[in-house]
Design a protein around this motif. Structure first.
Motif, short mmCIF file in Angstrom:
data_model
loop_
_atom_site.label_atom_id
_atom_site.label_comp_id
_atom_site.label_asym_id
_atom_site.label_seq_id
_atom_site.Cartn_x
_atom_site.Cartn_y
_atom_site.Cartn_z
N ARG A 6 -2.43 11.28 -7.08
CA ARG A 6 -3.36 10.16 -7.18
C ARG A 6 -3.61 9.74 -8.63
O ARG A 6 -4.50 8.94 -8.90
N HIS A 28 3.85 -0.74 3.68
CA HIS A 28 3.24 0.55 3.36
C HIS A 28 4.34 1.58 3.09
O HIS A 28 5.20 1.82 3.95
N THR A 60 0.79 5.84 0.22
CA THR A 60 0.14 7.14 0.23
C THR A 60 1.00 8.08 -0.60
O THR A 60 2.23 7.99 -0.60
N THR A 61 0.32 8.97 -1.30
CA THR A 61 1.00 9.91 -2.18
C THR A 61 0.08 11.10 -2.43
O THR A 61 -1.15 10.96 -2.34
N ASP A 107 5.08 5.45 2.48
CA ASP A 107 4.63 6.83 2.54
C ASP A 107 5.53 7.58 1.56
O ASP A 107 6.70 7.82 1.83
N THR A 144 0.86 -1.18 0.00
CA THR A 144 0.00 0.00 0.00
C THR A 144 0.90 1.23 0.00
O THR A 144 2.07 1.15 0.37
N PRO A 198 -7.84 1.09 0.37
CA PRO A 198 -6.51 1.69 0.29
C PRO A 198 -5.88 1.50 -1.09
O PRO A 198 -6.16 0.53 -1.80
#
Length: 189
Positions: A55, A147, A51-52, A149, A49, A91
């Motif tokens: 998108r 994950h 996050t950014t 980040d 997974t 997610p």
């Protein structure tokens, strides 16, 4: 016109065959609702997974070094999401079900990238991880969630998220029995 169509179709199919990571999310044999490895191999289940802020064009890779050299498992936006079993947002990422020859492995790095709008260039982040794991013939292991980040000071976290990940595998591949899956969480070494 038919010849042109066949040439394009054959080119697309050969690109799939020549991509070494194309076969790493293909569903393995399922018998009586369970994942069953082929002779001499084991199966690893791992989710990636991330996050950014971007998108639209972000990608992330898990790089696994082992018996067959390097394996890259890729998740891309906007297409890859993990199905959540609750009302929570799905997610960004992917659950991989990977058949690997028996042996010792290491998650060597997690790499992310996104398109820098305006310049047309991609920005890359690279986080070295060196998380060892092993696969025995006939074994199915859950490695957990990795994950990323993804930002200018990127970090990697390891989580146990088997409930969500197994739900995703069940929904996508009709695996209903996970009793033969052993936990071998990457963050616990």
């Amino acid at each position: 016109m038919k010849k042109l169509f066949l040439i394009i179709l054959l080119g697309a199919l050969s690109a799939c065959v020549s991509n070494p990571s194309a076969n790493y999310n293909v569903m393995q044999t399922v018998e009586n609702g369970r994942l069953v490895p082929q002779a001499g191999t084991g199966i690893a289940i791992v989710s990636l997974t991330f996050t950014t802020l971007d998108r639209d064009t972000a990608e992330a890779d898990l790089q696994i070094d082992g018996v067959n050299g390097r394996t890259a498992l890729k998740a891309r936006l906007p297409s890859d999401y993990i199905r959540s079993q609750s009302n929570d947002a799905d997610p960004m990422g992917r659950v991989f079900v990977v058949s690997l020859p028996a042996g010792n492995y290491a998650l060597s790095r997690v790499v992310g990238n996104w398109l820098m709008h305006g310049s047309g260039e991609r920005n890359y982040v690279n986080v070295e991880t060196n998380k060892p794991f092993s696969i025995k013939a006939g074994e199915v292991v859950y490695l957990g969630e990795v994950h990323l980040d993804m930002n200018f000071q990127s970090t990697v976290q390891y989580k146990q998220n088997s409930t969500r990940d197994f739900h995703h595998v069940q929904r996508r591949h009709d695996v209903t029995d996970f009793s033969n899956v052993k936990n071998q969480l990457l963050g616990s070494q």
